[in-house]
Design a protein around this motif. Structure first.
Motif, PDB file in Angstrom:
ATOM      1  N   LYS A   1       0.860  -1.180   0.000  1.00 54.19           N
ATOM      2  CA  LYS A   1       0.000   0.000   0.000  1.00 54.19           C
ATOM      3  C   LYS A   1       0.897   1.232   0.000  1.00 54.19           C
ATOM      4  O   LYS A   1       1.778   1.366   0.855  1.00 54.19           O
ATOM      5  CB  LYS A   1      -0.931   0.022   1.212  1.00 54.19           C
ATOM      6  CG  LYS A   1      -1.933   1.183   1.161  1.00 54.19           C
ATOM      7  CD  LYS A   1      -3.015   1.084   2.218  1.00 54.19           C
ATOM      8  CE  LYS A   1      -4.031   2.221   2.059  1.00 54.19           C
ATOM      9  NZ  LYS A   1      -5.128   2.148   3.033  1.00 54.19           N
ATOM     10  N   PRO A   2       0.717   2.140  -0.957  1.00 53.32           N
ATOM     11  CA  PRO A   2       1.524   3.360  -0.989  1.00 53.32           C
ATOM     12  C   PRO A   2       1.188   4.268   0.186  1.00 53.32           C
ATOM     13  O   PRO A   2       0.337   3.953   1.018  1.00 53.32           O
ATOM     14  CB  PRO A   2       1.148   3.995  -2.330  1.00 53.32           C
ATOM     15  CG  PRO A   2      -0.203   3.456  -2.644  1.00 53.32           C
ATOM     16  CD  PRO A   2      -0.251   2.080  -2.064  1.00 53.32           C
ATOM     17  N   LEU A   3       1.842   5.396   0.241  1.00 53.41           N
ATOM     18  CA  LEU A   3       1.688   6.313   1.372  1.00 53.41           C
ATOM     19  C   LEU A   3       0.227   6.543   1.746  1.00 53.41           C
ATOM     20  O   LEU A   3      -0.601   6.868   0.893  1.00 53.41           O
ATOM     21  CB  LEU A   3       2.325   7.662   1.044  1.00 53.41           C
ATOM     22  CG  LEU A   3       3.839   7.758   1.212  1.00 53.41           C
ATOM     23  CD1 LEU A   3       4.338   9.093   0.686  1.00 53.41           C
ATOM     24  CD2 LEU A   3       4.255   7.576   2.662  1.00 53.41           C
ATOM     25  N   PHE A   4      -0.068   6.360   3.028  1.00 45.49           N
ATOM     26  CA  PHE A   4      -1.427   6.610   3.505  1.00 45.49           C
ATOM     27  C   PHE A   4      -1.388   7.074   4.958  1.00 45.49           C
ATOM     28  O   PHE A   4      -0.404   6.856   5.670  1.00 45.49           O
ATOM     29  CB  PHE A   4      -2.298   5.348   3.384  1.00 45.49           C
ATOM     30  CG  PHE A   4      -1.952   4.253   4.359  1.00 45.49           C
ATOM     31  CD1 PHE A   4      -2.655   4.105   5.554  1.00 45.49           C
ATOM     32  CD2 PHE A   4      -0.932   3.352   4.081  1.00 45.49           C
ATOM     33  CE1 PHE A   4      -2.345   3.093   6.454  1.00 45.49           C
ATOM     34  CE2 PHE A   4      -0.620   2.327   4.975  1.00 45.49           C
ATOM     35  CZ  PHE A   4      -1.329   2.194   6.164  1.00 45.49           C
ATOM     36  N   GLU A   5      -2.452   7.708   5.370  1.00 45.97           N
ATOM     37  CA  GLU A   5      -2.611   8.174   6.751  1.00 45.97           C
ATOM     38  C   GLU A   5      -3.998   7.747   7.227  1.00 45.97           C
ATOM     39  O   GLU A   5      -5.006   8.152   6.657  1.00 45.97           O
ATOM     40  CB  GLU A   5      -2.474   9.691   6.830  1.00 45.97           C
ATOM     41  CG  GLU A   5      -2.695  10.274   8.218  1.00 45.97           C
ATOM     42  CD  GLU A   5      -2.637  11.795   8.222  1.00 45.97           C
ATOM     43  OE1 GLU A   5      -2.901  12.388   9.284  1.00 45.97           O
ATOM     44  OE2 GLU A   5      -2.331  12.397   7.163  1.00 45.97           O
ATOM     45  N   ALA A   6      -4.030   6.899   8.249  1.00 45.75           N
ATOM     46  CA  ALA A   6      -5.306   6.422   8.775  1.00 45.75           C
ATOM     47  C   ALA A   6      -6.056   7.560   9.469  1.00 45.75           C
ATOM     48  O   ALA A   6      -5.429   8.475  10.015  1.00 45.75           O
ATOM     49  CB  ALA A   6      -5.068   5.285   9.774  1.00 45.75           C
ATOM     50  N   PRO A   7      -7.389   7.531   9.474  1.00 43.84           N
ATOM     51  CA  PRO A   7      -8.153   8.554  10.205  1.00 43.84           C
ATOM     52  C   PRO A   7      -7.741   8.643  11.673  1.00 43.84           C
ATOM     53  O   PRO A   7      -7.683   9.734  12.247  1.00 43.84           O
ATOM     54  CB  PRO A   7      -9.600   8.082  10.050  1.00 43.84           C
ATOM     55  CG  PRO A   7      -9.611   7.252   8.808  1.00 43.84           C
ATOM     56  CD  PRO A   7      -8.271   6.584   8.765  1.00 43.84           C
ATOM     57  N   GLU A   8      -7.443   7.480  12.283  1.00 40.54           N
ATOM     58  CA  GLU A   8      -7.036   7.465  13.695  1.00 40.54           C
ATOM     59  C   GLU A   8      -5.693   8.173  13.883  1.00 40.54           C
ATOM     60  O   GLU A   8      -5.447   8.806  14.913  1.00 40.54           O
ATOM     61  CB  GLU A   8      -6.940   6.024  14.202  1.00 40.54           C
ATOM     62  CG  GLU A   8      -8.262   5.280  14.221  1.00 40.54           C
ATOM     63  CD  GLU A   8      -8.611   4.641  12.885  1.00 40.54           C
ATOM     64  OE1 GLU A   8      -9.638   3.945  12.825  1.00 40.54           O
ATOM     65  OE2 GLU A   8      -7.854   4.839  11.900  1.00 40.54           O
ATOM     66  N   ALA A   9      -4.802   8.064  12.895  1.00 39.93           N
ATOM     67  CA  ALA A   9      -3.510   8.744  12.973  1.00 39.93           C
ATOM     68  C   ALA A   9      -3.697  10.264  12.911  1.00 39.93           C
ATOM     69  O   ALA A   9      -2.969  11.021  13.562  1.00 39.93           O
ATOM     70  CB  ALA A   9      -2.602   8.279  11.834  1.00 39.93           C
ATOM     71  N   LYS A  10      -4.672  10.674  12.138  1.00 40.42           N
ATOM     72  CA  LYS A  10      -4.953  12.114  12.025  1.00 40.42           C
ATOM     73  C   LYS A  10      -5.421  12.677  13.368  1.00 40.42           C
ATOM     74  O   LYS A  10      -5.104  13.806  13.731  1.00 40.42           O
ATOM     75  CB  LYS A  10      -6.019  12.330  10.947  1.00 40.42           C
ATOM     76  CG  LYS A  10      -6.071  13.729  10.350  1.00 40.42           C
ATOM     77  CD  LYS A  10      -7.176  13.816   9.301  1.00 40.42           C
ATOM     78  CE  LYS A  10      -6.912  12.948   8.091  1.00 40.42           C
ATOM     79  NZ  LYS A  10      -5.838  13.505   7.227  1.00 40.42           N
ATOM     80  N   GLU A  11      -6.174  11.860  14.125  1.00 36.76           N
ATOM     81  CA  GLU A  11      -6.718  12.304  15.416  1.00 36.76           C
ATOM     82  C   GLU A  11      -5.687  12.260  16.543  1.00 36.76           C
ATOM     83  O   GLU A  11      -5.832  12.963  17.543  1.00 36.76           O
ATOM     84  CB  GLU A  11      -7.879  11.389  15.820  1.00 36.76           C
ATOM     85  CG  GLU A  11      -9.058  11.372  14.878  1.00 36.76           C
ATOM     86  CD  GLU A  11     -10.055  10.277  15.266  1.00 36.76           C
ATOM     87  OE1 GLU A  11     -10.047   9.856  16.446  1.00 36.76           O
ATOM     88  OE2 GLU A  11     -10.825   9.835  14.395  1.00 36.76           O
ATOM     89  N   TYR A  12      -4.688  11.443  16.386  1.00 38.86           N
ATOM     90  CA  TYR A  12      -3.744  11.161  17.484  1.00 38.86           C
ATOM     91  C   TYR A  12      -2.952  12.407  17.888  1.00 38.86           C
ATOM     92  O   TYR A  12      -2.475  13.157  17.035  1.00 38.86           O
ATOM     93  CB  TYR A  12      -2.784  10.061  17.042  1.00 38.86           C
ATOM     94  CG  TYR A  12      -1.689   9.736  18.029  1.00 38.86           C
ATOM     95  CD1 TYR A  12      -1.965   9.049  19.200  1.00 38.86           C
ATOM     96  CD2 TYR A  12      -0.373  10.110  17.767  1.00 38.86           C
ATOM     97  CE1 TYR A  12      -0.958   8.741  20.101  1.00 38.86           C
ATOM     98  CE2 TYR A  12       0.635   9.797  18.665  1.00 38.86           C
ATOM     99  CZ  TYR A  12       0.356   9.116  19.821  1.00 38.86           C
ATOM    100  OH  TYR A  12       1.347   8.804  20.709  1.00 38.86           O
ATOM    101  N   VAL A  13      -2.818  12.611  19.187  1.00 39.54           N
ATOM    102  CA  VAL A  13      -2.019  13.731  19.723  1.00 39.54           C
ATOM    103  C   VAL A  13      -0.726  13.160  20.310  1.00 39.54           C
ATOM    104  O   VAL A  13      -0.760  12.372  21.256  1.00 39.54           O
ATOM    105  CB  VAL A  13      -2.796  14.501  20.805  1.00 39.54           C
ATOM    106  CG1 VAL A  13      -1.932  15.621  21.371  1.00 39.54           C
ATOM    107  CG2 VAL A  13      -4.091  15.073  20.229  1.00 39.54           C
ATOM    108  N   ALA A  14       0.389  13.514  19.716  1.00 39.22           N
ATOM    109  CA  ALA A  14       1.691  13.025  20.173  1.00 39.22           C
ATOM    110  C   ALA A  14       2.030  13.594  21.545  1.00 39.22           C
ATOM    111  O   ALA A  14       1.478  14.637  21.951  1.00 39.22           O
ATOM    112  CB  ALA A  14       2.769  13.421  19.160  1.00 39.22           C
TER     113      ALA A  14
END
Length: 416
Positions: A399-412
């Motif tokens: 799978k080429p570059l992707f960003e999961a919806p959960e990753a978008k929500e995550y606060v480091a």
């Protein structure tokens, strides 16, 4: 007579002061004839960057690949003219993935370099974190823990272990390999590397009502059969790994031998092409690796270019560290050129240029990067890849570059 001697001494001091405004051969602070400020690691002809890598420890193959990628970049960068009329040089040392060794080596290499194009290993970066801050030395760690991002001198090229795991679990669920409410196992090395990967699986688990069976190990544990036996008893539907490549081999072999045969997800350092020639080779079909840098065999123009140059230069079996090491060099090159434009090749100048780097591109060797937001990973995108003995570098991406919806929500941890 005494007055004459005093006057002569004052003239000598003033002359030395005037000379100090130019970069000398040891890289002393000052300015060159074009008005560019210089400091440690910068002479009239060179900019020296440090490489503190693992050539003899548990990640020696990854360290070799990243270092070779760094070297290929430096050669290309210099051929294209370098920066501010100077060529890039690399000062390399081997710490063997030992924090104590790195602490001993650091004072020897630090005075010679402007910053570090590679600092491999979570325990090493953790041990030197305060030194980097005190010395204002920008470093690109071959360690991807978001816990490091409270240090403004740490430049993580790519995403972090926690986000890799979030994206990776999302990929497994997208493929129908896990579902909400399942139990998964996570085997992780005790330390910043393992704990940061675990942080990602814990976050994803909360979003999807997963139960996580956590198993903490050390970096020197070699046989994970008992660990996998315990996970089988717990009824896990997948196993996440934040481990060494050798431990990955043990885990996947046990997964098959015990008849568990669940999907296995690994953070980017967990795989080494050497596993394809190991007793675990027949069990690697269950493994997916997530990383924000491309596999060596990626069908992309820049990746092909780097691969061709690698094969013309080196004889070792390549791995994903090669394009990553090159990509880190590309980012360092962008920062160096920005600092040159600012006429400031000091460590302060590099730190300022890094903060101004809002769109560093590596021609898709790594996702587009933004270093302007303190404490925030520069990207949240990953590639998903699987082992493949027919592919150079041992993996192909599925799978080429992707960003999961959960990753978008995550606060480091240190995100502002």
């Amino acid at each position: 007579m005494k007055r004459t001697h005093l006057a002569a001494a004052l003239v000598a001091v003033l002359a030395l002061s005037a000379c100090s405004t130019k970069a000398n051969d040891s890289g002393a602070a000052g300015s060159d004839s074009s008005g560019v400020k210089t400091g440690k690691g910068v002479t009239a002809g060179d900019v020296t960057l440090g490489v503190m890598t693992d050539k003899s420890g548990v990640f020696k193959n990854l360290g070799l690949g990243v270092t070779q990628g760094n070297e290929l970049w430096a050669k290309d960068f210099n051929a294209a003219g370098g920066v501010c009329g100077r060529q890039v040089k690399l000062e390399e040392v081997d710490h063997g993935y030992k924090a104590d060794t790195a602490k001993t080596l650091y004072p020897q290499i630090e005075p010679k370099v402007l910053g570090f194009v590679q600092l491999l290993g979570s325990p090493v970066v953790a041990a030197l974190k305060q030194n980097l801050a005190s010395d204002k030395a920008v470093a690109a760690p071959a360690s991807w823990s978001s816990e490091l991002l409270d240090n403004p001198y740490v430049m993580i090229v790519g995403t972090t272990y926690d986000l890799e795991m979030i994206d990776g679990l999302s990929y497994l669920q997208e493929q129908g390999l896990i579902k909400d409410g399942d139990t998964i196992g996570h085997v992780y090395i005790d330390g910043e590397y393992g704990k940061n990967g675990l942080r990602g699986s814990q976050f994803y688990a909360k979003k999807h009502n997963l139960s996580v069976k956590e198993v903490k190990i050390t970096s020197t544990d070699s046989d994970l059969t008992n660990v996998v036996t315990g996970l089988k008893g717990a009824g896990v539907k997948a196993i996440a790994l934040t481990t060494t490549p050798a431990q990955t081999g043990s885990a996947v072999a046990a997964n098959k031998a015990l008849g568990l045969n669940v999907p296995v997800l690994g953070n980017n350092p967990t795989f080494d092409p050497a596993l394809l020639k190991s007793p675990a080779a027949g069990a690697l079909d269950k493994l997916t690796v997530v990383a924000s840098s491309v596999p060596f065999s990626a069908d992309l123009p820049k990746a092909k270019d780097v691969a061709a140059k690698y094969k013309a230069t080196y004889k070792e079996t390549p791995n994903g560290g090669v394009p990553y090491g090159y990509a880190v060099g590309e980012v360092w090159g962008a920062v160096l050129k920005k600092a040159c434009d600012n006429k400031d090749l000091t460590r302060d100048g590099i730190a300022a240029a890094l903060k101004q780097t809002t769109s560093a591109s590596t021609d898709n060797l790594v996702a587009a990067l933004d270093f302007s937001k303190p404490g925030t990973p520069a990207t949240r995108q990953v590639y998903a890849a699987t082992p493949d003995a027919t592919a150079e570098g041992g993996v192909k991406y599925v799978k080429p570059l992707f960003e999961a919806p959960e990753a978008k929500e995550y606060v480091a941890p240190h995100q502002k």
